[in-house]
Design a protein around this motif. Sequence first.
Motif, short mmCIF file in Angstrom:
data_model
loop_
_atom_site.label_atom_id
_atom_site.label_comp_id
_atom_site.label_asym_id
_atom_site.label_seq_id
_atom_site.Cartn_x
_atom_site.Cartn_y
_atom_site.Cartn_z
N ARG A 13 0.83 -1.21 0.00
CA ARG A 13 0.00 0.00 0.00
C ARG A 13 0.86 1.27 0.00
NH1 ARG A 13 -3.17 -3.37 3.44
NH2 ARG A 13 -5.10 -3.92 2.37
N THR A 36 -0.57 -5.70 -6.06
CA THR A 36 -1.91 -5.69 -6.63
C THR A 36 -2.21 -6.97 -7.41
OG1 THR A 36 -1.10 -4.36 -8.50
CG2 THR A 36 -2.15 -3.18 -6.66
N GLU A 39 -3.17 -9.32 -4.75
CA GLU A 39 -4.50 -8.95 -4.29
C GLU A 39 -5.57 -9.49 -5.24
OE1 GLU A 39 -7.22 -7.36 -1.61
OE2 GLU A 39 -5.07 -7.65 -1.38
N THR A 88 -6.47 1.07 -9.41
CA THR A 88 -6.80 2.21 -8.54
C THR A 88 -8.04 2.95 -9.01
OG1 THR A 88 -5.35 3.71 -9.78
CG2 THR A 88 -4.40 2.59 -7.84
N ALA A 119 -8.37 -2.94 -2.15
CA ALA A 119 -7.11 -2.69 -1.43
C ALA A 119 -6.27 -1.61 -2.09
CB ALA A 119 -6.30 -3.98 -1.32
N ALA A 120 -6.58 -1.27 -3.34
CA ALA A 120 -5.79 -0.27 -4.07
C ALA A 120 -6.40 1.11 -4.00
CB ALA A 120 -5.64 -0.70 -5.53
N ARG A 122 -7.34 4.65 -2.61
CA ARG A 122 -6.63 5.58 -1.73
C ARG A 122 -7.39 5.75 -0.42
NH1 ARG A 122 -2.53 9.16 -2.03
NH2 ARG A 122 -2.22 9.23 -4.25
#
Length: 125
Positions: A13, A36, A39, A88, A119-120, A122
């Motif tokens: 992260r 990622t 993930e 993202t 999880a990506a 912000r």
Amino acid sequence: MPPRRRTDPAVGRTALAAWQDGAAGRPEVTTAVRFTLEELAEVAPGHAVEVRVPPYGAVQAVEGPRHTRGTPPNVVETDPETWLGLVTGAVEWPEAVADGRISASGERSDISSLLPLQAARRRDR
């Protein structure tokens, strides 16, 4: 069972945040891409689609027929910048496919429903 993580999520992260801030060098981009990809494999475990982000990594994900030899029937390949944009939410799947930044082959290769990755996203600092 999803593959064992090799990237500490906190480190991943942090690297991803550096990329989002425009302050990432090659080591941070490498870490962000690998984090990622791991993930994605955790969110959508399986072996039906191979996602490739050369030169940083590849992962098999998504439930379905398992691939064992040769070139997989379902492949997604893109560059690191496009991949990080997709996970993202900064890049949209249809536009990236249309302008050639993503190569997606096979009937299961559209992984747009899995993106962006939770999880990506912000987080407020």
